[in-house]
Structures are given as structure tokens and as C-alpha cells.
Design an enzyme around this catalytic site. Sequence first.
Site, short mmCIF file in Angstrom:
data_model
loop_
_atom_site.label_atom_id
_atom_site.label_comp_id
_atom_site.label_asym_id
_atom_site.label_seq_id
_atom_site.Cartn_x
_atom_site.Cartn_y
_atom_site.Cartn_z
N LYS A 65 6.70 52.23 77.19
CA LYS A 65 5.57 51.92 76.33
C LYS A 65 4.55 51.18 77.19
O LYS A 65 3.38 51.51 77.28
CB LYS A 65 5.68 51.66 75.12
N THR A 66 5.06 50.08 77.72
CA THR A 66 4.14 49.25 78.61
C THR A 66 3.57 49.95 80.13
O THR A 66 2.58 49.77 80.13
CB THR A 66 4.97 47.97 79.03
N ASP A 90 1.15 44.86 72.53
CA ASP A 90 2.56 45.10 72.05
C ASP A 90 3.00 44.64 70.83
O ASP A 90 2.49 43.64 70.24
CB ASP A 90 3.38 44.35 73.39
N THR A 135 7.83 49.22 67.97
CA THR A 135 9.27 49.65 67.69
C THR A 135 9.46 50.08 66.48
O THR A 135 10.49 50.60 66.14
CB THR A 135 10.11 48.40 68.33
N ARG A 143 15.13 51.39 81.04
CA ARG A 143 15.31 49.84 81.40
C ARG A 143 16.75 49.41 81.72
O ARG A 143 17.07 48.74 82.60
CB ARG A 143 14.77 49.00 80.30
#
Length: 356
Positions: free
Chosen positions: A76-77, A121, A170, A229
Site C-alpha cells: 500500500k505504501t 496510513d 488494514t 514484505r
Amino acid sequence: MNWDDPTDASAAERLVGPVADRDDQAVEAALRPKDLGEFIGQEKVREQLDLVLRAARARGATADHVLLSGAPGLGKTTLSMIIAAEMGAPIRITSGPAIQHAGDLAAILSSLQEGEVLFLDEIHRMSRPAEEMLYMAMEDFRVDVIVGKGPGATAIPLELPPFTLVGATTRAGLLPPPLRDRFGFTAHMEFYAPAELERVIHRSANLLDVEIDTAGAAEIAGRSRGTPRIANRLLRRVRDYAQVKADGFITTEIAAAALAVYEVDARGLDRLDRGVLEALLKLFGGGPVGLSTLAVAVGEERETVEEVAEPFLVREGLLARTPRGRVATPAAWAHLGLTPPRSSTAGNGQGDLFGA
């Protein structure tokens, strides 16, 4: 990330935890793709987002506000930075927990440049007063700044330059409908398939100057929980093992041996995951058992078991939540190489109370 939250802290300490620690953040900055062409996976999201951005550039306008939802570690980032790069605009990064007052948000919004991208975020954790101010800012590019207190308070309208808000969450269900409705484009990030993670690993290995073969990348991808990640984090740990214990080249044998040292098994379960399953199977015959009892048996906090370990175990079909408690599935018995007791029907949560 909220470092005061013990659940977040537990997730960050795990090798297979989806939350980024400080080391991850530093490495991710070097590994992030710079445009949509480099971004791997999320095919539908990339296609739809490409249309949104190209249309905005053709009109010479700012892009619509974008809401990205999904589990941590899915990009997302990275996508927010790509949106800014594709639009040729600067990006401002902040988070919901950092905005506790409407004045905090007003200060950020009033300093934005025309066309700038504001990445927010964990947007669902923003305070309610700031959230209500954001409604008008997103829709009318205006905020009302309150000056003074009590009956003498005055609202001064402040015009804002057009900007693009990219919100990431999230837990999309925690966003109030008025806020969700103000986003022009909404996308949900899915977990990655093993083949996509292999591509991520090969790309990261090339950037990190790590030699890895196809089988080695597949071994790491299979233990990465569908999350880029985690795949990049495991790659770095396997790289360390290969440099110390081998010639630096990662094969499937080297990857498997390295991840065995770090207690990450073939399905991506770590010590905490296996501890929950072993307690459920060996101590309670597969369940059903209450969450608090299970947490005591594992020696962890209730919240840690529920929010850190359980989501992946449920997604993998190893554990089920029932009204009577947690229940192990047949796949859990098979994964740990155990045989269910004949008197147990834990798979459906209906135990035989009298052993008949």
C-alpha cells in the site's frame, strides 16, 4: 506502527510478522518499485489504477482520492509513492494515529502544494474531529479553522489547493461510510500467489546482489505467507546464512536449512504458530478450547494469540473459530504429524463428553 501496542510489538519481532520494523523500512526504501510497470502482482489493481492516473494526466487534473485496503506488507505504501511519481507530484506521508486533533490535520492540509499527494496510513485510526474536517477537505478543498472558544469562537474558511489523498487501512470496515464514499477509487490488496512472490524475490535478489536459483526462490516464496514484505525479510536472512555457511549462492537446500535455523517451517509457521497448534492438539485433543485457556497454555497474552497467530492459522485452514472455542482442523493434525484420538471429533467441534 504503534510501538506502545504490545500486539504490534509482538508482530514486529517475528521473522514472519507482516508489520515492518525499522530495519525493514530502511531496506524497503531501496527495494520499492518506482512505477506501475515495475510493480509485481495485484494485476487488477494496477490496471484500474493505471487508467485512473492516465485519465487524470490527460485532463491536466489531480487524480481522484484513492483508498487502499488490505493486510500489512502487500504494497500500500509503495503504491502511494508510485501514484505520486506517475503524477509527477511530491508526496507527504503521515498516519492516522499521528493526527489526534483537527488542528493537526489543518496544519498539514494548509501546507500542501497544488497536486501534492497526501498519504495517510492507518486512516481508520484518525481521531473523529480530524475525520470530520477531512470530509470537507476531500470534497470541497476547504477547511474551517475555529478561532477562539465558547460563544466567541469564529470559523474562518481556508481554501486548499487541489490535492490527492491516498488512504491506507488494514481494517476497511472501521471506516465510516461518509469517509469511504469520498474516495473516487477504492482497491483491495490481495495476498500474493507463490509464483508472484518468486518474481518479487528474484527482483530483490538482483537489487541486493544476491545469487539465487529458481528452486531457492520457490522455497522462500512458499514460506512467505503470501506477503512480499515477509518474502524480502526471509531472503535477507537466507542471504546471511548462505554467506556464512555456504558460498553465498542460494539453492533450495540452503534456503530450507537457513529457514530451519530461524524456525520457519515449510508452510510459513514460526515458533508461536506451532506453539498454538501443539497446545491445541496435545493438551486439549484438538479442542474446542477457549481463547484465554489456549493463551495461558502457550504462555502468551490473549491478544497476541488472537491478533498475531490466529489470522494466518485460520487462513491456512489449520484452525477454526467456533462458538464453543478454537478447534483444530484435520490439516493441523497432518501438518504436525500427529494422529487425532479416536474419541475426538475436534474437526467439527463436537466432542464426546463420555468417551463412548
